[in-house]
Design a protein around this motif. Structure first.
Motif, PDB file in Angstrom:
ATOM      1  N   GLN A 420     -19.452 -26.991  -9.039  1.00 36.11           N
ATOM      2  CA  GLN A 420     -18.513 -25.990  -9.535  1.00 36.11           C
ATOM      3  C   GLN A 420     -17.842 -26.470 -10.824  1.00 36.11           C
ATOM      4  O   GLN A 420     -16.622 -26.542 -10.932  1.00 36.11           O
ATOM      5  CB  GLN A 420     -17.482 -25.681  -8.452  1.00 36.11           C
ATOM      6  N   SER A 423     -15.120 -24.417 -12.708  1.00 36.22           N
ATOM      7  CA  SER A 423     -13.759 -24.229 -12.232  1.00 36.22           C
ATOM      8  C   SER A 423     -12.798 -25.256 -12.804  1.00 36.22           C
ATOM      9  O   SER A 423     -11.644 -25.296 -12.432  1.00 36.22           O
ATOM     10  CB  SER A 423     -13.736 -24.300 -10.701  1.00 36.22           C
ATOM     11  N   ASP A 463     -14.824 -16.847 -10.131  1.00 35.65           N
ATOM     12  CA  ASP A 463     -13.841 -17.846  -9.701  1.00 35.65           C
ATOM     13  C   ASP A 463     -12.507 -17.745 -10.425  1.00 35.65           C
ATOM     14  O   ASP A 463     -11.557 -18.440 -10.061  1.00 35.65           O
ATOM     15  CB  ASP A 463     -14.405 -19.258  -9.921  1.00 35.65           C
ATOM     16  N   GLU A 466      -9.239 -17.359  -8.541  1.00 32.54           N
ATOM     17  CA  GLU A 466      -8.838 -18.456  -7.666  1.00 32.54           C
ATOM     18  C   GLU A 466      -8.021 -19.516  -8.396  1.00 32.54           C
ATOM     19  O   GLU A 466      -7.429 -20.387  -7.760  1.00 32.54           O
ATOM     20  CB  GLU A 466     -10.079 -19.123  -7.054  1.00 32.54           C
TER      21      GLU A 466
END
Length: 713
Positions: A420, A423, A463, A466
């Motif tokens: 990820q 992120s 994402d 988030e």
């Protein structure tokens, strides 16, 4: 919003006491099918196009139709067999409602992780569970959801709230009817008439109490009133009263019935185009579409030539009325999902979305809803189960659903198992000794930074929502008695002692300045609460104490920022900050200055709208996508500007040029998505790249004598 209820009973089977002899002989009441069509089309268009303004009253039309049909069904059963079968009633409800609804819930919940991202998927899964239990309206109630708020991205399952209202009503109403018919003998026509009169009086009391409460709660908390079963029961109750008065409305002269129906229809259309979200709803304004719908139903009780009210009885209205339940339950998931794939500002979005809604509604009706409703499932358990078990279509359907589930779960697992990197800050950026054109540097140092060879977005569109962890960590909730305090940076020998006070936008600076505070030996204390603005205690009772603490501590510098022109729409109606609160904010700032503190006011980040968030979170969004907003609209700072004018002795740090050029404000800067949500909160990734530039601007306004720790206690 609502589903459409059980298909009306054949007219040639309706008791003479309820239906006049001159009623047209059709398998369904075409006027009711027409009402269903108008209701579902108005709701779909309202959700898709935000037009017509009162399209949401289609739900109220459905409520009345529902109460009428179900009560009529129960009364006919009682008259025919002198009893009401609770088991039979709920068996029909299960067959009518659950199969298609469960399929929509299943498909929506499995698609959202891939298309909408895992943050929204978690919310959707929770919504799906509440919807499956037919209590979705209470989730919206306790979450204080603003149905009309243009600010929040809607859940694809939000519309299931209306099914919850209905099914909760039908957990009570049949039992009340049974109680009345049990306590009152019904062996003679006189006794039956007395029992029905008592049932009618009972419902009349429920309607009066529910409508009164709807007015009271709408005035105090319109968001909660919109979703409450207690403020909506009267609408289904009006339909029930029309059913119980059928023997009287059937006596309306035939020549008057079309006129009354047209009057009711005109009332519904006027509500669809005339009512807007600013009016008190559901109490009392829902009375208008409810009364109009009751007129149409009552006028048709005795029957009239269909051509006289052709709007309700034409073949198109009949077809849409047939598929209206399926059309209702599929429309919002399609709208939300398509909004994450296609630019909602394009005509093709509306055309494709409408076509897809219609196609899925037809498929749901002909492949699931109608076949299950007509089947013997639950009527004769063993043969029905054997029939389903040996049915080739059933086997194919199960196989396809299993394959679909495995594929979706596999894709979702693959996505989450990949690194990820999107992120956070990519490793190559952190390792570089040169200033790369990544994030805020792409604008702050656009003439000197080194271009990057990277086509990825950080974070990914799925994402982005988030990335608010650091903001949430430093923020008290609405109505919290005290503001949360986050203590960052150097605690023993700081070069400067700084307090930061404000709302969630101030809390966002936790992510912006946390690394900077450590690197530059700042002591940074953040006092933050949702919706908290200095001098404005609405929804923020801890503000006064926080200001007293800051003034008592005598920090070297006090920073403040906030979404000063936001609207607090979560509870108690829409409360704008507006220019009217600017004097209160300015007075609080002035008290900080007069207490001997240096006040630095940071202008808020440019604000964005719902269309921008849809663009940023669309799975097809790339670094080349234009999700920017016009500068004029993004810099809504009326309250801020007025407060600055009224304050004397403050410094202002304006970082607008880092976000905006002369005409547009950018929401994707240097491969980084700037905003996490509709409330203009910054993503954690952008915050980390923005910190050094904000810190540099702040230090230019720091006092010159703050390079050693000075105890001021």
């Amino acid at each position: 919003m609502l589903k459409v209820l059980d298909r009306p009973v054949s007219q040639d089977r309706q008791p003479e006491a309820i239906v006049a002899d001159d009623r047209p002989r059709h398998s369904v009441r075409l006027d009711i099918q027409g009402l269903r069509a108008i209701a579902v089309v108005s709701v779909v268009l309202n959700h898709l196009l935000n037009w017509p303004s009162g399209g949401f009253v289609g739900v109220d039309v459905f409520f009345v139709v529902s109460g009428y049909l179900i009560t009529g069904l129960l009364l006919r059963e009682q008259q025919k067999s002198n009893r009401i079968s609770i088991a039979g009633f709920y068996r029909r409800r299960v067959k009518r409602i659950i199969p298609a609804a469960a399929l929509v819930l299943f498909l929506t919940c499995t698609l959202t992780p891939v298309i909408l991202g895992f943050d929204r998927a978690r919310t959707t899964f929770t919504d799906g569970l509440w919807a499956l239990l037919f209590v979705g309206n209470w989730r919206q109630y306790f979450d204080r959801t603003d149905y009309f708020g243009a600010s929040a991205q809607p859940s694809p399952l939000e519309h299931f709230w209306s099914l919850g209202v209905e099914e909760q009503f039908y957990l009570v109403w049949p039992w009340l009817l049974i109680l009345v018919f049990t306590l009152i003998p019904t062996r003679t026509q006189t006794q039956l008439a007395k029992a029905r009169l008592i049932a009618c009086a009972t419902m009349g009391l429920i309607v009066a109490a529910s409508f009164t409460w709807a007015i009271v709660q709408t005035a105090s908390s319109s968001q909660q009133a919109y979703f409450s079963s207690f403020t909506r029961a009267w609408e289904l109750g009006i339909g029930a009263l029309v059913a119980m008065g059928a023997r009287y409305t059937a006596k309306i002269p035939v020549h008057l019935r079309p006129t009354i129906a047209w009057a009711g229809l005109a009332g519904i259309i006027a509500c669809i185009f005339g009512i807007d979200p600013e009016l008190p709803f559901p109490g009392p304004w829902a009375l208008a579409p409810v009364a109009a719908t009751a007129l149409v139903i009552a006028a048709g009780e005795g029957g009239y030539p269909e051509r006289r009210v052709w709007v309700l009885s034409n073949p198109v209205s009949g077809f849409i009325g047939d598929i209206s339940y399926s059309m209702y339950i599929v429309h919002l998931p399609v709208i939300v999902v398509m909004g994450s794939l296609v630019d909602t500002r394009e005509l093709t979005y509306a055309v494709i979305t409408l076509a897809l809604i219609l196609a899925l509604a037809v498929a749901s009706y002909y492949l699931v809803e109608d076949p299950v409703r007509r089947s013997t499932w639950l009527d004769r358990p063993s043969p029905g189960l054997r029939q389903i078990r040996h049915s080739r279509p059933a086997k194919v359907t199960v196989a396809l659903l299993l394959a679909y589930s495995i594929a979706i779960v596999g894709v979702a697992a693959h996505i989450r198992s990949e690194p990820q990197e999107s992120s956070t800050i990519p490793a190559y950026v952190s390792a570089s000794k040169e200033v790369l054109c990544f994030g805020a540097a792409a604008r702050a140092e656009r003439n000197t930074c080194k271009p990057i060879d990277d086509r990825n977005l950080y974070p990914s569109p799925q994402d982005a929502s988030e990335q608010k962890s650091k903001m949430l960590r430093c923020m008290a909730k609405f109505d919290a008695p005290a503001m949360r305090v986050c203590r960052l940076g150097e605690r023993t020998k700081p070069k400067i002692r700084i307090a930061l006070i404000g709302d969630s936008h101030a809390s966002t600076l936790n992510g912006v300045l946390s690394d900077v505070a450590d690197e530059r030996k700042w002591q940074l204390d953040i006092y933050a609460g949702a919706g908290c603005r200095p001098g404005v205690e609405y929804r923020c009772p801890g503000m006064a104490n926080a200001l007293d603490t800051i003034n008592r501590e005598h920090y070297d510098v006090v920073l403040t920022t906030g979404f000063f022109d936001a609207m607090l729409i979560f509870v108690d109606g829409k409360i704008p900050a507006g220019p009217g609160v600017a004097p209160s904010i300015a007075a609080a700032w002035q008290r900080i200055i007069d207490s001997g503190n240096r006040l630095i006011v940071i202008t808020d980040v440019p604000s964005i709208d719902r269309e921008t968030v849809d663009c940023l979170t669309r799975v097809t969004t790339t670094i080349d996508s234009d999700c920017s907003v016009p500068r004029a609209g993004a810099l809504r700072r009326t309250t801020f500007d007025r407060a600055v004018e009224l304050t004397h002795g403050e410094s202002v740090v304006d970082m607008t040029d880092l976000f905006c050029d002369q005409s547009r404000c950018r929401t994707i800067i240097g491969n980084v998505i700037v905003y996490a949500d509709i409330f203009s909160h910054l993503t954690d990734t952008f915050s980390k790249t923005y910190g050094r530039y904000l810190a540099d601007a702040l230090e230019k306004r720091f006092p010159a004598d703050t390079h050693s720790f000075k105890s001021r206690k």
